[in-house]
Design a protein around this motif. Structure first.
Motif, PDB file in Angstrom:
ATOM      1  N   ARG A  57       5.276  -7.703  10.706  1.00 14.95           N
ATOM      2  CA  ARG A  57       5.562  -8.760  11.680  1.00 14.95           C
ATOM      3  C   ARG A  57       7.026  -9.142  11.520  1.00 14.95           C
ATOM      4  N   TYR A  58       7.779  -8.967  12.565  1.00  6.82           N
ATOM      5  CA  TYR A  58       9.217  -9.262  12.494  1.00  6.82           C
ATOM      6  C   TYR A  58       9.440 -10.734  12.140  1.00  6.82           C
ATOM      7  N   GLY A  59      10.232 -10.960  11.097  1.00  3.92           N
ATOM      8  CA  GLY A  59      10.554 -12.316  10.675  1.00  3.92           C
ATOM      9  C   GLY A  59       9.487 -12.972   9.819  1.00  3.92           C
ATOM     10  N   LYS A  60       8.386 -12.255   9.554  1.00  5.70           N
ATOM     11  CA  LYS A  60       7.310 -12.815   8.739  1.00  5.70           C
ATOM     12  C   LYS A  60       6.900 -11.801   7.676  1.00  5.70           C
ATOM     13  N   SER A  61       6.110 -12.249   6.743  1.00  2.00           N
ATOM     14  CA  SER A  61       5.625 -11.356   5.704  1.00  2.00           C
ATOM     15  C   SER A  61       4.643 -10.347   6.289  1.00  2.00           C
ATOM     16  N   PRO A  62       4.605  -9.123   5.738  1.00  2.00           N
ATOM     17  CA  PRO A  62       3.634  -8.140   6.226  1.00  2.00           C
ATOM     18  C   PRO A  62       2.209  -8.583   5.934  1.00  2.00           C
ATOM     19  N   VAL A  63       1.290  -8.149   6.763  1.00  2.00           N
ATOM     20  CA  VAL A  63      -0.118  -8.493   6.611  1.00  2.00           C
ATOM     21  C   VAL A  63      -0.844  -7.321   5.956  1.00  2.00           C
ATOM     22  N   LYS A  64      -1.514  -7.580   4.854  1.00  2.00           N
ATOM     23  CA  LYS A  64      -2.299  -6.548   4.194  1.00  2.00           C
ATOM     24  C   LYS A  64      -3.586  -6.322   4.979  1.00  2.00           C
ATOM     25  N   ILE A  65      -3.814  -5.085   5.368  1.00  4.33           N
ATOM     26  CA  ILE A  65      -5.017  -4.751   6.128  1.00  4.33           C
ATOM     27  C   ILE A  65      -6.107  -4.190   5.230  1.00  4.33           C
ATOM     28  N   ALA A  66      -5.740  -3.221   4.369  1.00 10.71           N
ATOM     29  CA  ALA A  66      -6.773  -2.577   3.559  1.00 10.71           C
ATOM     30  C   ALA A  66      -6.193  -1.976   2.289  1.00 10.71           C
ATOM     31  N   ASP A  67      -6.967  -2.057   1.234  1.00 16.40           N
ATOM     32  CA  ASP A  67      -6.649  -1.415  -0.035  1.00 16.40           C
ATOM     33  C   ASP A  67      -7.351  -0.056  -0.036  1.00 16.40           C
ATOM     34  N   ILE A  68      -6.577   0.999   0.209  1.00 12.33           N
ATOM     35  CA  ILE A  68      -7.167   2.328   0.341  1.00 12.33           C
ATOM     36  C   ILE A  68      -7.745   2.814  -0.983  1.00 12.33           C
ATOM     37  N   ALA A  69      -7.044   2.543  -2.078  1.00  6.39           N
ATOM     38  CA  ALA A  69      -7.520   2.988  -3.390  1.00  6.39           C
ATOM     39  C   ALA A  69      -8.862   2.358  -3.738  1.00  6.39           C
ATOM     40  N   ALA A  70      -9.050   1.092  -3.376  1.00  6.16           N
ATOM     41  CA  ALA A  70     -10.318   0.417  -3.665  1.00  6.16           C
ATOM     42  C   ALA A  70     -11.467   1.089  -2.915  1.00  6.16           C
ATOM     43  N   SER A  89       0.559  -1.067  -4.002  1.00  6.80           N
ATOM     44  CA  SER A  89       0.511   0.366  -3.724  1.00  6.80           C
ATOM     45  C   SER A  89      -0.826   0.748  -3.097  1.00  6.80           C
ATOM     46  N   SER A  90      -0.872   1.919  -2.501  1.00  4.71           N
ATOM     47  CA  SER A  90      -2.098   2.452  -1.869  1.00  4.71           C
ATOM     48  C   SER A  90      -2.698   1.457  -0.874  1.00  4.71           C
ATOM     49  N   THR A  91      -1.836   0.860  -0.082  1.00  3.22           N
ATOM     50  CA  THR A  91      -2.263  -0.216   0.810  1.00  3.22           C
ATOM     51  C   THR A  91      -1.687  -0.023   2.208  1.00  3.22           C
ATOM     52  N   LEU A  92      -2.494  -0.358   3.212  1.00  2.00           N
ATOM     53  CA  LEU A  92      -2.059  -0.339   4.602  1.00  2.00           C
ATOM     54  C   LEU A  92      -1.656  -1.742   5.027  1.00  2.00           C
ATOM     55  N   TYR A  93      -0.460  -1.871   5.608  1.00  7.43           N
ATOM     56  CA  TYR A  93       0.071  -3.154   6.060  1.00  7.43           C
ATOM     57  C   TYR A  93       0.384  -3.122   7.556  1.00  7.43           C
ATOM     58  N   ARG A  94       0.337  -4.293   8.153  1.00  8.14           N
ATOM     59  CA  ARG A  94       0.854  -4.490   9.514  1.00  8.14           C
ATOM     60  C   ARG A  94       2.113  -5.335   9.407  1.00  8.14           C
TER      61      ARG A  94
END
Length: 371
Positions: free
Chosen positions: A120-133, A113-118
């Protein structure tokens, strides 16, 4: 601000018809209509576009794309906790998904939760940043609820340089996130003094007394939404914290590249953050359209607090806010009046076609709005 209950994810982020302001006219368009693009969706919310594709999110955290003939899943982000993530798609076709706060008060947050992801079709999403942290180290100096490091990221907008804007409804601020996870605070939204509206009970859900109608009280901004206008400026919309007085949600216009700007309702025309429009109620999404137009979504025309009090779905609204000379808001018109129940997201495509999702809870759809 409190953000751990189901509706807290949307409207009672603060718990704590629109009213026009002088110089702004309201024009009605009775010929607008809705055409379904994707139906039988569970809690649709986020909407974005890329070329002829419409991209949308649902309550499971899944994000889909459709071209009108086929539909495919772009991915699923963790941490949605039963409330669809906010999404946006860059000009290069990269889709970002933003999860809000998850979990109950006093309990550990829901993973992801409270996270920004990128995505990718056919792949797992990439975590970019933990906003809450980040917000733990960036307290809200204007907090009214004795929880200045609270976070509930709620709105997202992709910029052309690969960075992403995030509006935090609990932090009452706008953030800029870099691809490597670096974050800087763009602007802080100060509380506004409002009059307690009529019709509220004598006590709130926590048993605390609610002042009589007409009493002036401070109310947090609740920055739910962000978009980039055709003029390149960054626009942020407010929900308005408790007592959620109708007609007191503002839209702010922020100079690109700003950091630590102050959006101050007592000095709305100073600095790098200026008030662009006023008189809205419970804004939950914005979209930048052609020729300075903004699409504005109101969760509930009578304010989100009516949903809290009654538990009944409320009629929301979709507006076009027009820009006049010198980048000032001029007039607005409501589309598909009375046809949207608790809408959640909106987007324009490159041709100026407009889309909206509703309702954010229960079975709904993404529509193209003909106007």
């Amino acid at each position: 601000m409190g953000v751990r209950t189901r509706i807290a994810a949307v409207a009672a982020l603060a718990l704590a018809g629109s009213v026009l302001v002088a110089g702004q006219a309201d024009a009605h368009n009775n010929q607008s209509s809705l055409k379904p693009v994707a139906t039988k969706l569970n809690g649709p919310r986020g909407v974005s576009t890329f070329g002829n594709k419409v991209i949308y999110s649902v309550s499971s955290g899944a994000v889909y794309a459709t071209d009108g003939h086929k539909t495919w899943k772009l991915g699923t982000v963790p941490g949605a906790n039963g409330f669809a993530p906010a999404i946006d798609t860059s000009r290069r076709g990269v889709t970002y998904a933003l999860t809000g706060a998850g979990g109950e008060p006093g309990q550990p947050p829901v993973p992801g939760s409270s996270t920004l992801y990128r995505l990718r079709y056919g792949k797992s999403p990439v975590k970019i940043a933990d906003i809450a942290a980040y917000q733990k180290k960036d307290p809200d100096p204007y907090d009214l609820e004795k929880n200045p490091t609270d976070s509930n990221p709620f709105g997202v907008a992709a910029l052309n340089d690969g960075t992403v804007l995030v509006s935090d409804a609990a932090g009452n601020d706008l953030l800029r996130v870099w691809p490597n996870g670096h974050i800087k605070t763009v602007a802080r939204l100060k509380p506004r003094v409002v009059a307690v509206p009529p019709g509220l009970p004598a006590k709130g859900p926590d048993g605390s007394p609610i002042p009589p109608a007409g009493t002036l009280v401070p109310s947090e901004a609740v920055a739910t939404s962000v978009t980039v206008g055709s003029d390149g400026y960054w626009y942020v919309g407010e929900l308005r914290g408790f007592p959620a007085t109708p007609g007191k949600s503002q839209i702010w216009r922020i100079k690109p590249g700003s950091y630590n700007a102050i959006c101050d309702p007592t000095k709305p025309n100073r600095g790098n953050c200026k008030r662009y429009a006023d008189g809205y109620t419970s804004i939950v999404d914005l979209a930048g359209g052609p020729r300075g137009t903004l699409s504005v979504v109101e969760l509930a025309k009578k304010s989100w607090v009516q949903f809290e009090l009654t538990g009944k779905p409320q009629i929301g609204a979709l507006y076009l806010q027009f820009q006049g000379r010198h980048h000032q808001a001029t007039f607005r018109k409501e589309l598909v009046r009375g046809q949207l129940t608790m809408p959640g997201g909106t987007a324009f495509n490159r041709w100026g076609q407009l889309f909206v999702s509703a309702p954010v809870f229960g079975t709904g759809a993404v529509y193209r709005v003909k106007y």
